[in-house]
Each structure stands twice: as structure tokens, then as C-alpha cells.
Design a protein around this motif. Structure first.
Motif, PDB file in Angstrom:
ATOM      1  N   SER A 134       7.667 -12.883   7.671  1.00 11.36           N
ATOM      2  CA  SER A 134       6.787 -11.899   8.297  1.00 11.36           C
ATOM      3  C   SER A 134       6.035 -12.525   9.465  1.00 11.36           C
ATOM      4  O   SER A 134       5.803 -13.738   9.508  1.00 11.36           O
ATOM      5  CB  SER A 134       5.795 -11.319   7.276  1.00 11.36           C
ATOM      6  OG  SER A 134       4.980 -12.338   6.736  1.00 11.36           O
TER       7      SER A 134
ATOM      8  N   TYR B 294       2.023  -3.538   7.777  1.00 12.32           N
ATOM      9  CA  TYR B 294       0.668  -3.384   7.257  1.00 12.32           C
ATOM     10  C   TYR B 294      -0.320  -3.632   8.393  1.00 12.32           C
ATOM     11  O   TYR B 294      -0.221  -4.630   9.111  1.00 12.32           O
ATOM     12  CB  TYR B 294       0.387  -4.369   6.117  1.00 12.32           C
ATOM     13  CG  TYR B 294      -0.991  -4.206   5.523  1.00 12.32           C
ATOM     14  CD1 TYR B 294      -1.282  -3.123   4.701  1.00 12.32           C
ATOM     15  CD2 TYR B 294      -2.003  -5.114   5.810  1.00 12.32           C
ATOM     16  CE1 TYR B 294      -2.559  -2.957   4.171  1.00 12.32           C
ATOM     17  CE2 TYR B 294      -3.276  -4.953   5.274  1.00 12.32           C
ATOM     18  CZ  TYR B 294      -3.547  -3.868   4.458  1.00 12.32           C
ATOM     19  OH  TYR B 294      -4.806  -3.695   3.938  1.00 12.32           O
TER      20      TYR B 294
ATOM     21  N   GLY C 130       4.321   5.017   1.906  1.00  6.82           N
ATOM     22  CA  GLY C 130       3.155   4.238   2.284  1.00  6.82           C
ATOM     23  C   GLY C 130       1.861   4.971   2.046  1.00  6.82           C
ATOM     24  O   GLY C 130       1.826   6.033   1.409  1.00  6.82           O
TER      25      GLY C 130
ATOM     26  N   LYS D  27       8.554  -3.879   5.983  1.00  9.60           N
ATOM     27  CA  LYS D  27       7.182  -3.470   5.722  1.00  9.60           C
ATOM     28  C   LYS D  27       6.330  -3.639   6.977  1.00  9.60           C
ATOM     29  O   LYS D  27       6.579  -4.506   7.815  1.00  9.60           O
ATOM     30  CB  LYS D  27       6.580  -4.291   4.592  1.00  9.60           C
ATOM     31  CG  LYS D  27       6.520  -5.785   4.878  1.00  9.60           C
ATOM     32  CD  LYS D  27       5.934  -6.577   3.722  1.00  9.60           C
ATOM     33  CE  LYS D  27       5.919  -8.075   4.043  1.00  9.60           C
ATOM     34  NZ  LYS D  27       5.372  -8.890   2.943  1.00  9.60           N
TER      35      LYS D  27
ATOM     36  N   SER E 239      14.451  -4.907   2.623  1.00 12.43           N
ATOM     37  CA  SER E 239      13.325  -3.978   2.698  1.00 12.43           C
ATOM     38  C   SER E 239      12.352  -4.415   3.778  1.00 12.43           C
ATOM     39  O   SER E 239      11.987  -5.597   3.858  1.00 12.43           O
ATOM     40  CB  SER E 239      12.608  -3.908   1.351  1.00 12.43           C
ATOM     41  OG  SER E 239      11.466  -3.079   1.422  1.00 12.43           O
TER      42      SER E 239
ATOM     43  N   VAL F  62       6.490   1.061   3.933  1.00 10.25           N
ATOM     44  CA  VAL F  62       7.611   0.314   3.365  1.00 10.25           C
ATOM     45  C   VAL F  62       8.865   1.151   3.558  1.00 10.25           C
ATOM     46  O   VAL F  62       8.868   2.369   3.304  1.00 10.25           O
ATOM     47  CB  VAL F  62       7.386   0.022   1.868  1.00 10.25           C
ATOM     48  CG1 VAL F  62       8.586  -0.728   1.296  1.00 10.25           C
ATOM     49  CG2 VAL F  62       6.116  -0.780   1.659  1.00 10.25           C
ATOM     50  N   TYR F  63       9.952   0.497   3.993  1.00  9.20           N
ATOM     51  CA  TYR F  63      11.190   1.229   4.252  1.00  9.20           C
ATOM     52  C   TYR F  63      12.400   0.371   3.879  1.00  9.20           C
ATOM     53  O   TYR F  63      12.489  -0.790   4.300  1.00  9.20           O
ATOM     54  CB  TYR F  63      11.291   1.610   5.731  1.00  9.20           C
ATOM     55  CG  TYR F  63      12.455   2.514   6.051  1.00  9.20           C
ATOM     56  CD1 TYR F  63      12.360   3.886   5.844  1.00  9.20           C
ATOM     57  CD2 TYR F  63      13.644   2.000   6.561  1.00  9.20           C
ATOM     58  CE1 TYR F  63      13.420   4.726   6.131  1.00  9.20           C
ATOM     59  CE2 TYR F  63      14.709   2.830   6.858  1.00  9.20           C
ATOM     60  CZ  TYR F  63      14.596   4.196   6.640  1.00  9.20           C
ATOM     61  OH  TYR F  63      15.659   5.031   6.922  1.00  9.20           O
TER      62      TYR F  63
ATOM     63  N   ASN G 110      11.857  -8.388   3.341  1.00  5.41           N
ATOM     64  CA  ASN G 110      12.285  -9.165   2.179  1.00  5.41           C
ATOM     65  C   ASN G 110      13.773  -8.927   1.930  1.00  5.41           C
ATOM     66  O   ASN G 110      14.241  -7.783   1.997  1.00  5.41           O
ATOM     67  CB  ASN G 110      11.509  -8.758   0.924  1.00  5.41           C
ATOM     68  CG  ASN G 110      10.060  -9.200   0.964  1.00  5.41           C
ATOM     69  OD1 ASN G 110       9.698 -10.110   1.711  1.00  5.41           O
ATOM     70  ND2 ASN G 110       9.227  -8.563   0.172  1.00  5.41           N
TER      71      ASN G 110
END
Length: 253
Positions: free
Chosen positions: A228, A187, A142, A185, A183, A175-176, A216
Motif C-alpha cells: 500500500s 482509505y 465501504g 482498498k 482485493s 474495498v473492491y 492484497n
């Protein structure tokens, strides 16, 4: 307004002017996605917001000079949604661009970011400039950034406009990979020390933020579905606290 928009694009173009013949691109992805935005408590706290479909085009490039990510989102493009007063909601166009330009071999970058929003009621431009830092802890990747905030906008209900420095801004992007095809995220973006002109125009507080938490799932290399949760406070048309959900289906090419 046209001259100011041109100025911001010139600044970004200058930061992007890396000789293509010397740049090594590690990863480059284009994608398109369709989705739906569903309000939660944001609907009760913000009578100007509403549920709506959207269409988005995205781009990401990772190269030896740094990275750039951007999207163009068309909200309610067919004017099929109604607002909370039962009238046609109208369409909104939004663009977002984030540039991190490496400072030598260090994890520090020059950071520039632009967000533009426009519809029949409101126009808003936010331009950030400062420094960012690349984060890498195992599979977690990130950036975190801090800088100044310059912007302009108009809002028909108040009949006011603003133009100039609007305090500072900061962001955190993480992001992981949660699993083989999944995946996650996070933000977070904030503005602080906003100018009186901006607050009076958009009816915002001195501080505002947006938090996004999502994931995702990739059905195949090019096809994915995402969900999300987004929470806004004095941000993006949400004068008061409120959360909503995004569901989308995307294709990479």
C-alpha cells in the motif's frame, strides 16, 4: 490521562453492549501480519520519520447490529531501526478501532472511532463520534462518515499538551475485488478545524489528512501479501507532505 483513557473505553463499551444471544454474526476474522514501512518523499520533508519494521494484530466482525474493525500495531518492536540522525529510533505502539452501529434497517450508522499512539516522545489520542453511511454499488463496498473530534496528547519537543474538542473528522473506506485472489482498498481520513492547543502541541495545521491506496493478494484462504501507498499531510508525526510504502505478509485464523 488514565481517567480520560478509561472514559473513552467506557463510551466504546457502551456502544458495543449488544446482547450476544440476539446477535447474528455473518463474518469474523482475526489475523496477524509482519511488514516493513519504507519512506519515499516523506523522508526528505520530515526528518523525524524513518524506515522501520512492524508487527500487527487485526480483528473484524460483521454482524446484524453492524461492524467493528480494529488493530494493534507494534512499530520497530525490536528497536532495530535507526532514525535519520543515526540513533536508535525506539518503539511505538498504535491502536485503531472503528465501530459502525446500525440505525434500524437503514444504511445509516452511529459511528465511533479511536486511534491511540504512544512512544517516548509523543502521546496522541483521537476519538471520533458521529454518523456513517454504508456504501454498496455492485462489488464495491465501504463506509463514509462525518463527526466530531475529541482528543488529547503531549509532545516532548514543544513541551506542550492539549485536551478537548478538536473540530471535526471524516473518513471514506472502499474495498473492491479486483480479481479472484486480488482485493483493492482505499482509505481516506481527515481532521479539520483543529484547536489551537492541538496545533501548537503537535506543530500541525488546522487541516490534516491520511490517504491509503493498496491491494492484497491471497495465496490461499488464510495467507496473503499486501502492498500500500500512504500519503500524510500534517498527520501522524508527518508535519509536512510525504508518502511512504508498506509491504506486509499476513495470516488469518
Amino acid at each position: 490521562m488514565k481517567n480520560k483513557t478509561t472514559l473513552s473505553m467506557i463510551v466504546l463499551s457502551g456502544l458495543l453492549s449488544t446482547p450476544a444471544s440476539h446477535a447474528q454474526v455473518f463474518n469474523q476474522v482475526n489475523s496477524v501480519k509482519v511488514g516493513y514501512e519504507l519512506l519515499l518523499d516523506a523522508e526528505d520533508n520530515n526528518p523525524n520519520l524513518y524506515d522501520q519494521p512492524y508487527l500487527s494484530f487485526q480483528h473484524f466482525t460483521l454482524a446484524d447490529w453492524g461492524s467493528i474493525a480494529g488493530w494493534l500495531r507494534l512499530e520497530n518492536p525490536t528497536d532495530s531501526a535507526e532514525n535519520q540522525q543515526g540513533k536508535d529510533a525506539g518503539a511505538t505502539t498504535k491502536t485503531w478501532l472503528k465501530l459502525d452501529f446500525n440505525l434500524g434497517k437503514s444504511p445509516f450508522n452511529l459511528w465511533a472511532q479511536s486511534y491511540t499512539m504512544g512512544n517516548k516522545t509523543c502521546t496522541e489520542e483521537d476519538f471520533y463520534f458521529g454518523a456513517s453511511y454504508d456504501l454498496a454499488y455492485g462489488k464495491l463496498k465501504g463506509t463514509v462518515g462525518l463527526g466530531g473530534h475529541y482528543g488529547w496528547g503531549t509532545f516532548n519537543p514543544t513541551g506542550k499538551s492539549y485536551n478537548g474538542m478538536n473540530g471535526g473528522a471524516a473518513h471514506l473506506l472502499l474495498v473492491y475485488p479486483l480479481a479472484n485472489r486480488l482485493s483493492g482498498k482505499i482509505y481516506y481520513e481527515t481532521q479539520f478545524g483543529r484547536s489551537e492547543e492541538m496545533k501548537q502541541t503537535l506543530i500541525y495545521n488546522s487541516y490534516g489528512h491520511m490517504l491509503v491506496v493498496g491491494a492484497n493478494y491471497y495465496f490461499a484462504e488464510k495467507l496473503w501479501a499486501g502492498a500500500s501507498y500512504r500519503h500524510r499531510k500534517s498527520w501522524g508525526g508527518a508535519k509536512n507532505d510525504g508518502g511512504n510504502l508498506f509491504f506486509d505478509l499476513g495470516y488469518r485464523f
